[in-house]
Design a protein around this motif. Structure first.
Motif, PDB file in Angstrom:
ATOM      1  N   PHE A 183       0.842  -1.189   0.000  1.00  0.00           N
ATOM      2  CA  PHE A 183       0.000   0.000   0.000  1.00  0.00           C
ATOM      3  C   PHE A 183       0.882   1.245   0.000  1.00  0.00           C
ATOM      4  CE2 PHE A 183      -2.075  -3.381   2.438  1.00  0.00           C
ATOM      5  CZ  PHE A 183      -3.189  -3.590   1.641  1.00  0.00           C
ATOM      6  N   LEU A 184       0.362   2.311  -0.594  1.00  0.00           N
ATOM      7  CA  LEU A 184       1.035   3.611  -0.609  1.00  0.00           C
ATOM      8  C   LEU A 184       0.067   4.684  -0.132  1.00  0.00           C
ATOM      9  CD1 LEU A 184       2.829   3.758  -4.103  1.00  0.00           C
ATOM     10  CD2 LEU A 184       3.965   3.594  -1.882  1.00  0.00           C
ATOM     11  N   HIS A 185       0.594   5.666   0.590  1.00  0.00           N
ATOM     12  CA  HIS A 185      -0.152   6.898   0.829  1.00  0.00           C
ATOM     13  C   HIS A 185       0.272   7.906  -0.222  1.00  0.00           C
ATOM     14  CE1 HIS A 185      -2.002   6.763   5.124  1.00  0.00           C
ATOM     15  NE2 HIS A 185      -2.471   5.837   4.316  1.00  0.00           N
ATOM     16  N   LEU A 186      -0.730   8.569  -0.798  1.00  0.00           N
ATOM     17  CA  LEU A 186      -0.531   9.386  -1.982  1.00  0.00           C
ATOM     18  C   LEU A 186      -0.841  10.846  -1.662  1.00  0.00           C
ATOM     19  CD1 LEU A 186      -2.497   6.997  -4.374  1.00  0.00           C
ATOM     20  CD2 LEU A 186      -0.043   6.976  -3.954  1.00  0.00           C
ATOM     21  N   LYS A 187       0.188  11.593  -1.355  1.00  0.00           N
ATOM     22  CA  LYS A 187       0.046  13.042  -1.220  1.00  0.00           C
ATOM     23  C   LYS A 187       1.306  13.681  -1.788  1.00  0.00           C
ATOM     24  CE  LYS A 187       1.476  13.106   3.673  1.00  0.00           C
ATOM     25  NZ  LYS A 187       0.943  11.880   4.303  1.00  0.00           N
ATOM     26  N   ASP A 188       1.259  14.998  -1.961  1.00  0.00           N
ATOM     27  CA  ASP A 188       2.330  15.699  -2.657  1.00  0.00           C
ATOM     28  C   ASP A 188       2.582  17.019  -1.953  1.00  0.00           C
ATOM     29  OD1 ASP A 188       4.230  16.098  -4.688  1.00  0.00           O
ATOM     30  OD2 ASP A 188       2.849  15.391  -6.235  1.00  0.00           O
ATOM     31  N   GLY A 189       3.524  17.781  -2.486  1.00  0.00           N
ATOM     32  CA  GLY A 189       3.809  19.072  -1.890  1.00  0.00           C
ATOM     33  C   GLY A 189       5.257  19.479  -2.087  1.00  0.00           C
ATOM     34  N   PRO A 190       5.703  20.488  -1.327  1.00  0.00           N
ATOM     35  CA  PRO A 190       7.052  21.006  -1.482  1.00  0.00           C
ATOM     36  C   PRO A 190       8.114  20.194  -0.747  1.00  0.00           C
ATOM     37  CG  PRO A 190       5.885  22.285   0.157  1.00  0.00           C
ATOM     38  CD  PRO A 190       4.881  21.309  -0.411  1.00  0.00           C
ATOM     39  N   GLN A 197       0.959  22.931   3.744  1.00  0.00           N
ATOM     40  CA  GLN A 197       1.471  23.127   2.387  1.00  0.00           C
ATOM     41  C   GLN A 197       1.359  21.865   1.526  1.00  0.00           C
ATOM     42  OE1 GLN A 197       5.378  24.948   2.348  1.00  0.00           O
ATOM     43  NE2 GLN A 197       4.828  26.419   3.939  1.00  0.00           N
ATOM     44  N   GLN A 198       0.804  20.808   2.072  1.00  0.00           N
ATOM     45  CA  GLN A 198       0.605  19.602   1.269  1.00  0.00           C
ATOM     46  C   GLN A 198      -0.339  19.894   0.104  1.00  0.00           C
ATOM     47  OE1 GLN A 198      -0.545  16.412   3.922  1.00  0.00           O
ATOM     48  NE2 GLN A 198       1.370  16.554   5.073  1.00  0.00           N
ATOM     49  N   LEU A 199      -0.122  19.160  -0.986  1.00  0.00           N
ATOM     50  CA  LEU A 199      -0.843  19.404  -2.239  1.00  0.00           C
ATOM     51  C   LEU A 199      -1.434  18.107  -2.770  1.00  0.00           C
ATOM     52  CD1 LEU A 199       1.806  21.682  -4.006  1.00  0.00           C
ATOM     53  CD2 LEU A 199      -0.387  22.430  -3.041  1.00  0.00           C
ATOM     54  N   ALA A 201      -1.938  15.011  -5.249  1.00  0.00           N
ATOM     55  CA  ALA A 201      -0.979  14.240  -6.037  1.00  0.00           C
ATOM     56  C   ALA A 201      -0.863  14.830  -7.439  1.00  0.00           C
ATOM     57  CB  ALA A 201      -1.411  12.783  -6.101  1.00  0.00           C
ATOM     58  N   GLY A 202       0.377  14.957  -7.905  1.00  0.00           N
ATOM     59  CA  GLY A 202       0.633  15.503  -9.228  1.00  0.00           C
ATOM     60  C   GLY A 202       0.893  16.988  -9.244  1.00  0.00           C
ATOM     61  N   GLN A 203       0.742  17.666  -8.103  1.00  0.00           N
ATOM     62  CA  GLN A 203       0.933  19.112  -8.052  1.00  0.00           C
ATOM     63  C   GLN A 203       2.171  19.518  -7.257  1.00  0.00           C
ATOM     64  OE1 GLN A 203      -2.606  21.327  -6.996  1.00  0.00           O
ATOM     65  NE2 GLN A 203      -3.933  19.990  -8.194  1.00  0.00           N
ATOM     66  N   GLY A 204       2.916  18.563  -6.784  1.00  0.00           N
ATOM     67  CA  GLY A 204       4.108  18.858  -5.998  1.00  0.00           C
ATOM     68  C   GLY A 204       5.354  18.273  -6.631  1.00  0.00           C
ATOM     69  N   LYS A 205       6.289  17.869  -5.801  1.00  0.00           N
ATOM     70  CA  LYS A 205       7.609  17.468  -6.286  1.00  0.00           C
ATOM     71  C   LYS A 205       7.789  15.973  -6.508  1.00  0.00           C
ATOM     72  CE  LYS A 205      10.283  21.351  -4.443  1.00  0.00           C
ATOM     73  NZ  LYS A 205      11.468  21.750  -3.639  1.00  0.00           N
ATOM     74  N   LEU A 206       6.813  15.159  -6.116  1.00  0.00           N
ATOM     75  CA  LEU A 206       7.026  13.714  -6.208  1.00  0.00           C
ATOM     76  C   LEU A 206       6.745  13.182  -7.617  1.00  0.00           C
ATOM     77  CD1 LEU A 206       5.684  12.252  -2.861  1.00  0.00           C
ATOM     78  CD2 LEU A 206       7.929  13.144  -3.426  1.00  0.00           C
ATOM     79  N   PRO A 207       7.596  12.270  -8.101  1.00  0.00           N
ATOM     80  CA  PRO A 207       7.425  11.698  -9.451  1.00  0.00           C
ATOM     81  C   PRO A 207       6.475  10.503  -9.426  1.00  0.00           C
ATOM     82  CG  PRO A 207       9.463  10.883  -8.500  1.00  0.00           C
ATOM     83  CD  PRO A 207       8.853  11.806  -7.467  1.00  0.00           C
ATOM     84  N   TRP A 208       5.184  10.754  -9.446  1.00  0.00           N
ATOM     85  CA  TRP A 208       4.229   9.683  -9.206  1.00  0.00           C
ATOM     86  C   TRP A 208       4.266   8.549 -10.226  1.00  0.00           C
ATOM     87  CZ3 TRP A 208       2.862   8.456  -4.759  1.00  0.00           C
ATOM     88  CH2 TRP A 208       2.761   9.434  -3.764  1.00  0.00           C
ATOM     89  N   PRO A 209       4.373   8.804 -11.511  1.00  0.00           N
ATOM     90  CA  PRO A 209       4.427   7.653 -12.429  1.00  0.00           C
ATOM     91  C   PRO A 209       5.586   6.714 -12.118  1.00  0.00           C
ATOM     92  CG  PRO A 209       3.948   9.664 -13.632  1.00  0.00           C
ATOM     93  CD  PRO A 209       4.308  10.097 -12.239  1.00  0.00           C
ATOM     94  N   GLU A 210       6.746   7.279 -11.797  1.00  0.00           N
ATOM     95  CA  GLU A 210       7.902   6.454 -11.471  1.00  0.00           C
ATOM     96  C   GLU A 210       7.715   5.740 -10.136  1.00  0.00           C
ATOM     97  OE1 GLU A 210       7.996   9.578 -12.424  1.00  0.00           O
ATOM     98  OE2 GLU A 210       9.273   9.721 -14.199  1.00  0.00           O
ATOM     99  N   ILE A 211       7.090   6.421  -9.169  1.00  0.00           N
ATOM    100  CA  ILE A 211       6.835   5.799  -7.871  1.00  0.00           C
ATOM    101  C   ILE A 211       5.928   4.585  -8.032  1.00  0.00           C
ATOM    102  CG2 ILE A 211       5.626   6.133  -5.670  1.00  0.00           C
ATOM    103  CD1 ILE A 211       6.751   9.004  -5.674  1.00  0.00           C
ATOM    104  N   LEU A 212       4.859   4.732  -8.785  1.00  0.00           N
ATOM    105  CA  LEU A 212       3.943   3.611  -8.985  1.00  0.00           C
ATOM    106  C   LEU A 212       4.634   2.456  -9.706  1.00  0.00           C
ATOM    107  CD1 LEU A 212       0.686   5.547  -9.932  1.00  0.00           C
ATOM    108  CD2 LEU A 212       1.268   4.519  -7.730  1.00  0.00           C
ATOM    109  N   ASP A 213       5.508   2.769 -10.633  1.00  0.00           N
ATOM    110  CA  ASP A 213       6.235   1.721 -11.347  1.00  0.00           C
ATOM    111  C   ASP A 213       7.204   0.975 -10.433  1.00  0.00           C
ATOM    112  OD1 ASP A 213       5.013   2.097 -13.779  1.00  0.00           O
ATOM    113  OD2 ASP A 213       6.566   3.427 -14.567  1.00  0.00           O
ATOM    114  N   ALA A 214       7.608   1.618  -9.330  1.00  0.00           N
ATOM    115  CA  ALA A 214       8.605   1.021  -8.435  1.00  0.00           C
ATOM    116  C   ALA A 214       8.004   0.042  -7.435  1.00  0.00           C
ATOM    117  CB  ALA A 214       9.350   2.131  -7.687  1.00  0.00           C
TER     118      ALA A 214
END
Length: 249
Positions: A183-190, A197-199, A201-214
């Motif tokens: 399982f993953l928790h999915l949030k984003d931000g600076p 300041q959390q954002l 998913a897809g609006q911050g600094k995390l590379p979500w497509p690569e994370i999901l592939d990992a």
């Protein structure tokens, strides 16, 4: 790889739930969520919660609860009632991760819980914050040290954002523990500790497509906000709009 399923961690809308539980779950369903990550705390509110879950057609594959010094039978019975398959301990405070012996002690508690969970047809898991990544023993993060000492059936729910806040390369960490991550928790931000300041998913600094592939064994991702400076319903809707197209059909 695509997401197998997408949940909302209901902690994200806890303030709204305190004011109007049925109305809040109805709003979550109206956004499009069909799956939630619930908690033993919510279950303990009584029939109102279960009634709202049923009325909105939610499933809850994961339920969160402390697994240390608690009534495990009551917790696992609740998970069965909710239809969960995994109970995740989402918070062991930073002060309990001071030494290598602390990690061994935590692993012992989780392993004992896993044995009891099996009697209920359940698994247990652990969810990180930043301190399990900042703290190191023999050059390895406390989270990895913990994983080494867990029974094979104990899984991880990795909060990728907190991994980054803890100073670790998210993809590198996931690569090292991918066999445990379900399982993953999915949030984003600076990438800082300022929760407001959390954002989405897809609006911050995390590379979500690569994370999901990992994470090849991922069973579900859960949108989560520890806090948010704006309208949290708009935020969870934005995360849903970004992530739902990635769910396998």
């Amino acid at each position: 790889m695509p997401l197998r399923s997408l949940s909302l961690q209901l902690y994200s809308v806890r303030h709204a739930i305190d004011e109007d539980l049925p109305g809040t779950l109805a709003r979550v369903a109206a956004i499009g969520y069909r799956q939630i990550e619930s908690s033993y705390k919510l279950y303990s509110r009584g029939p109102e919660f279960l009634d709202a879950v049923t009325a909105n057609g939610f499933v809850s594959p994961t339920m969160t609860s402390s697994l240390i010094d608690v009534d495990l039978d009551a917790i696992f019975s609740a998970a069965n009632r909710l239809g969960a398959n995994t109970v995740v301990d989402t918070f062991i405070p930073e002060e309990f991760w001071t030494t290598d012996d602390d990690v061994t002690r935590i692993a012992g508690h989780l392993n004992a819980a896993a044995v009891k969970a099996a009697d209920y047809g359940l698994r247990v898991g652990y969810h990180n914050h930043w301190w399990e990544l900042e703290r190191r023993f023999s050059g390895r993060t406390a989270l990895e040290t913990l994983a080494d000492r867990l029974r094979p059936e104990v899984v991880l729910e990795v909060d990728a954002y907190w991994v980054a806040v803890g100073g670790e390369d998210v993809l590198g960490l996931l690569g090292r523990v991918s066999d445990r991550v379900r399982f993953l928790h999915l949030k984003d931000g600076p990438v800082n500790r300022e929760n407001t300041q959390q954002l989405p998913a897809g609006q911050g600094k995390l590379p979500w497509p690569e994370i999901l592939d990992a994470v090849p064994h991922l069973e579900a991702g859960a949108v989560e906000f520890d806090d948010y400076s704006g309208d949290v319903f708009e935020a969870i809707a934005a995360s849903f709009a970004y992530l739902n197209p990635k769910v396998e059909r």
